[in-house]
Scaffold this motif. Structure first.
Motif, PDB file in Angstrom:
ATOM      1  N   ALA A 165       0.760  -1.771   0.307  1.00  0.00           N
ATOM      2  CA  ALA A 165      -0.309   0.191  -0.239  1.00  0.00           C
ATOM      3  C   ALA A 165       0.404   1.065   0.114  1.00  0.00           C
ATOM      4  O   ALA A 165       0.727   2.280  -0.514  1.00  0.00           O
ATOM      5  CB  ALA A 165      -1.125   0.632   1.399  1.00  0.00           C
ATOM      6  N   TYR A 193      -7.658   3.148  -5.263  1.00  0.00           N
ATOM      7  CA  TYR A 193      -7.351   3.020  -4.467  1.00  0.00           C
ATOM      8  C   TYR A 193      -7.341   4.488  -3.360  1.00  0.00           C
ATOM      9  O   TYR A 193      -7.319   4.871  -1.989  1.00  0.00           O
ATOM     10  CB  TYR A 193      -5.643   2.575  -3.578  1.00  0.00           C
ATOM     11  N   ASP A 199      -9.967  -0.123   1.177  1.00  0.00           N
ATOM     12  CA  ASP A 199      -8.879  -0.541   2.292  1.00  0.00           C
ATOM     13  C   ASP A 199      -7.955  -1.243   2.123  1.00  0.00           C
ATOM     14  O   ASP A 199      -7.917  -2.312   1.573  1.00  0.00           O
ATOM     15  CB  ASP A 199      -9.435  -0.336   3.434  1.00  0.00           C
ATOM     16  N   TYR A 214      -5.962  -6.245  -0.059  1.00  0.00           N
ATOM     17  CA  TYR A 214      -6.776  -5.328   0.227  1.00  0.00           C
ATOM     18  C   TYR A 214      -8.654  -5.200   0.008  1.00  0.00           C
ATOM     19  O   TYR A 214      -8.395  -6.844  -0.070  1.00  0.00           O
ATOM     20  CB  TYR A 214      -6.757  -3.749  -1.488  1.00  0.00           C
TER      21      TYR A 214
END
Length: 526
Positions: A165, A193, A199, A214
């Motif tokens: 991320a 995203y 998330d 995710y």
């Protein structure tokens, strides 16, 4: 390969980017090669259009320079002509999904110049310069789904699996960092995203590592129904500029050649949206915009001959070489996600991409045309054409396109997807009184797709009619052409992961196109 799997593969390959597929946001795919290779010779000038484009054995018309250049040597005088037109499209999109089938239709009207020509004729020799419109991409469509349970966010989650991320955020000092770090294939997921569509799952990156998985569960509750919509607006043309020359041997044999220079422009703007039911907590709606701009230039050679063994009969043949095209494209996208409740004080999230630019070369197929026409006294003309095009010979000629040209274990190549097509065109011209002409025509093309289950997709039919006035100074012709086709169905979005696992929406879009062309041609003789 089973029919169901073949349909899925074909839809993915044939409409990779065109359908918002995240498999490749670039336009480079066999579908774009096909788009720029399918020509309609019956939309350039009013006389040729009124006769269904059946002009391989006829001549003395601006369209002949792009059909059979031998026709230029049939001019008995010099001439300047222009053909303005009006194109009206009606595109229907049926969205078939788990919530049922929904149909929607949109129209589009646009003026154009279908042809212009300048011909100098001196005895048995003639030379000419002109432009003919071979394809028109202007149109609008909207496909609406009902009650789907699969979000585009679910596909993005699969795409980004294993990517930290921390690598796909938007730091203030370099908001486009992630897009330059990863290929355009992943840009849709990065947009999702950054806009808050899904998330990261905490702790999935291992000890002291950022998340690499995710989930959409925080935005889309289980059982939530989604209402997807795909709006598409396209514009552009393939115009061919021609430099032609021909010679007439005693009104028995006509020969000619054309150097064709194509100007290609195509612009596609897509907006994909999803709205949720009022009971959902998290996602209210999303809007995913993508804009693709393509322009290019190509060159080809056409040669042809027409023989007139007896005064009332003409037999023509023409060969068109492949067109070698250099193409440039630009792509950019943006996503807006609206929330049912504010997140960190914001009602929505937004992200956009930089502009991706690319350049490459491709080659269209060659084609062979044959025609025969007969003059019925002073009453009129009957004409019949046949055309063969080898679409399996389309090819990208730049490096790095082997997967499209030859295929992979997951997707077929060009020769597996496409085959040759046969097209017939027929036309009649009737002269009820001096200087007045009435015309009618018909054309039919078989599908370029291989497989009997796909033959109904890509077939094209057109009907035409026209009227003309001609004397020793001016020609004025008017034609109407109506065409219809069913395009290959596709999914609003789809992707196949590196592990071969396909992820796609439950719904499928079935597009149908109808178009109306009005063409007015005016030519002055001198």
């Amino acid at each position: 390969m089973k029919k169901q799997n073949l349909l899925q593969v074909t839809c993915t390959v044939a409409f990779g980017v065109a359908a918002l597929a995240a498999e490749s946001v670039r336009a480079q795919g066999s579908d774009e090669l096909l788009r720029f290779s399918r020509y309609n010779f019956g939309i350039a000038t009013a006389r040729s259009a009124g006769m269904g484009g059946a002009y391989t054995s006829l001549g003395a018309d601006g369209a002949t320079m792009s059909i059979n250049p031998a026709g230029i040597s049939m001019y008995g005088h010099s001439e300047v002509g222009i053909s303005p037109g009006l194109r009206i499209t009606s595109q229907r999109a049926d969205y078939s999904g788990s919530g049922g089938n929904v149909s929607n239709r949109l129209g589009n009207t646009k003026g154009n110049i279908g042809s212009f020509s300048m011909v100098y004729a001196n005895g048995n020799f003639a030379v000419g310069f002109g432009m003919n419109r071979l394809a028109d991409f202007n149109g609008r469509s909207r496909a609406i789904g009902y009650g789907e349970q699969f979000s585009i966010g679910d596909m993005f989650v699969e795409q980004l699996y294993g990517i930290p991320a921390s690598n796909i955020g938007a730091p203030e000092n370099d908001i486009y960092q992630a897009f330059f770090r990863y290929p355009p294939k992943l840009w849709g997921g990065i947009l999702g995203y950054q806009a808050g569509l899904f998330d990261p799952v905490a702790g999935t990156g291992g000890p002291d590592q950022p998340s690499q998985q995710y989930t959409t569960q925080g935005m889309i509750q289980p059982g939530t129904l989604l209402y997807p919509e795909l709006y598409r607006r396209t514009s552009g043309t393939v115009n061919e500029y021609t430099i032609s020359g021909g010679y007439n041997f005693k009104d028995i044999l006509y020969v000619g050649a054309t150097l064709g220079i194509q100007d290609i422009y195509y612009n596609r703007f897509d907006t994909y949206s999803e709205a949720t039911t009022v009971t959902n907590v998290g996602l209210h709606s999303l809007f995913y915009d993508q804009n693709l701009r393509m322009s290019g230039a190509g060159v080809n050679l056409k040669v042809g001959a027409t023989v007139r063994p007896v005064p009332w009969l003409r037999i023509g043949v023409a060969y068109h070489s492949p067109t070698w095209i250099n193409m440039s494209e630009e792509y950019d996208g943006a996503m807006t996600v609206f929330y049912t409740q504010p997140i960190a004080g914001y009602d929505y999230g937004f992200s956009d991409t930089p502009i991706s630019r690319d350049e490459y070369n491709m080659r269209t197929p060659s084609r062979l045309l044959a025609g025969i026409s007969a003059t019925i006294g002073s009453v009129g003309i009957v004409s019949l054409d046949y055309e063969r095009v080898w679409y399996q010979d389309m090819k990208y000629t730049s490096d790095g396109f082997q997967d499209i040209n030859e295929g992979t274990t997951a997707t077929p190549g060009i020769r597996e997807l496409y085959g040759p097509t046969d097209m017939v065109r027929a036309g009649v011209e009737f002269q009820p009184v001096r200087s007045l002409f009435l015309r009618a025509g018909y054309g039919y093309s078989t599908s370029p797709y291989r497989g009997s289950e796909f033959r109904r997709y890509g077939e094209y039919q057109q009907w035409s009619g026209g009227i003309g006035f001609r004397n020793h100074r001016v020609n004025i012709d008017l034609a109407y052409v109506y065409g219809t086709t069913r395009e290959m169905p596709f999914k609003p979005y789809s992707d196949t992961g590196s592990d071969g696992y396909p992820v796609a929406t439950d719904g499928t879009i079935y597009p149908r196109d109808k178009n109306h062309n009005l063409i007015l041609s005016v030519a002055f003789k001198f």
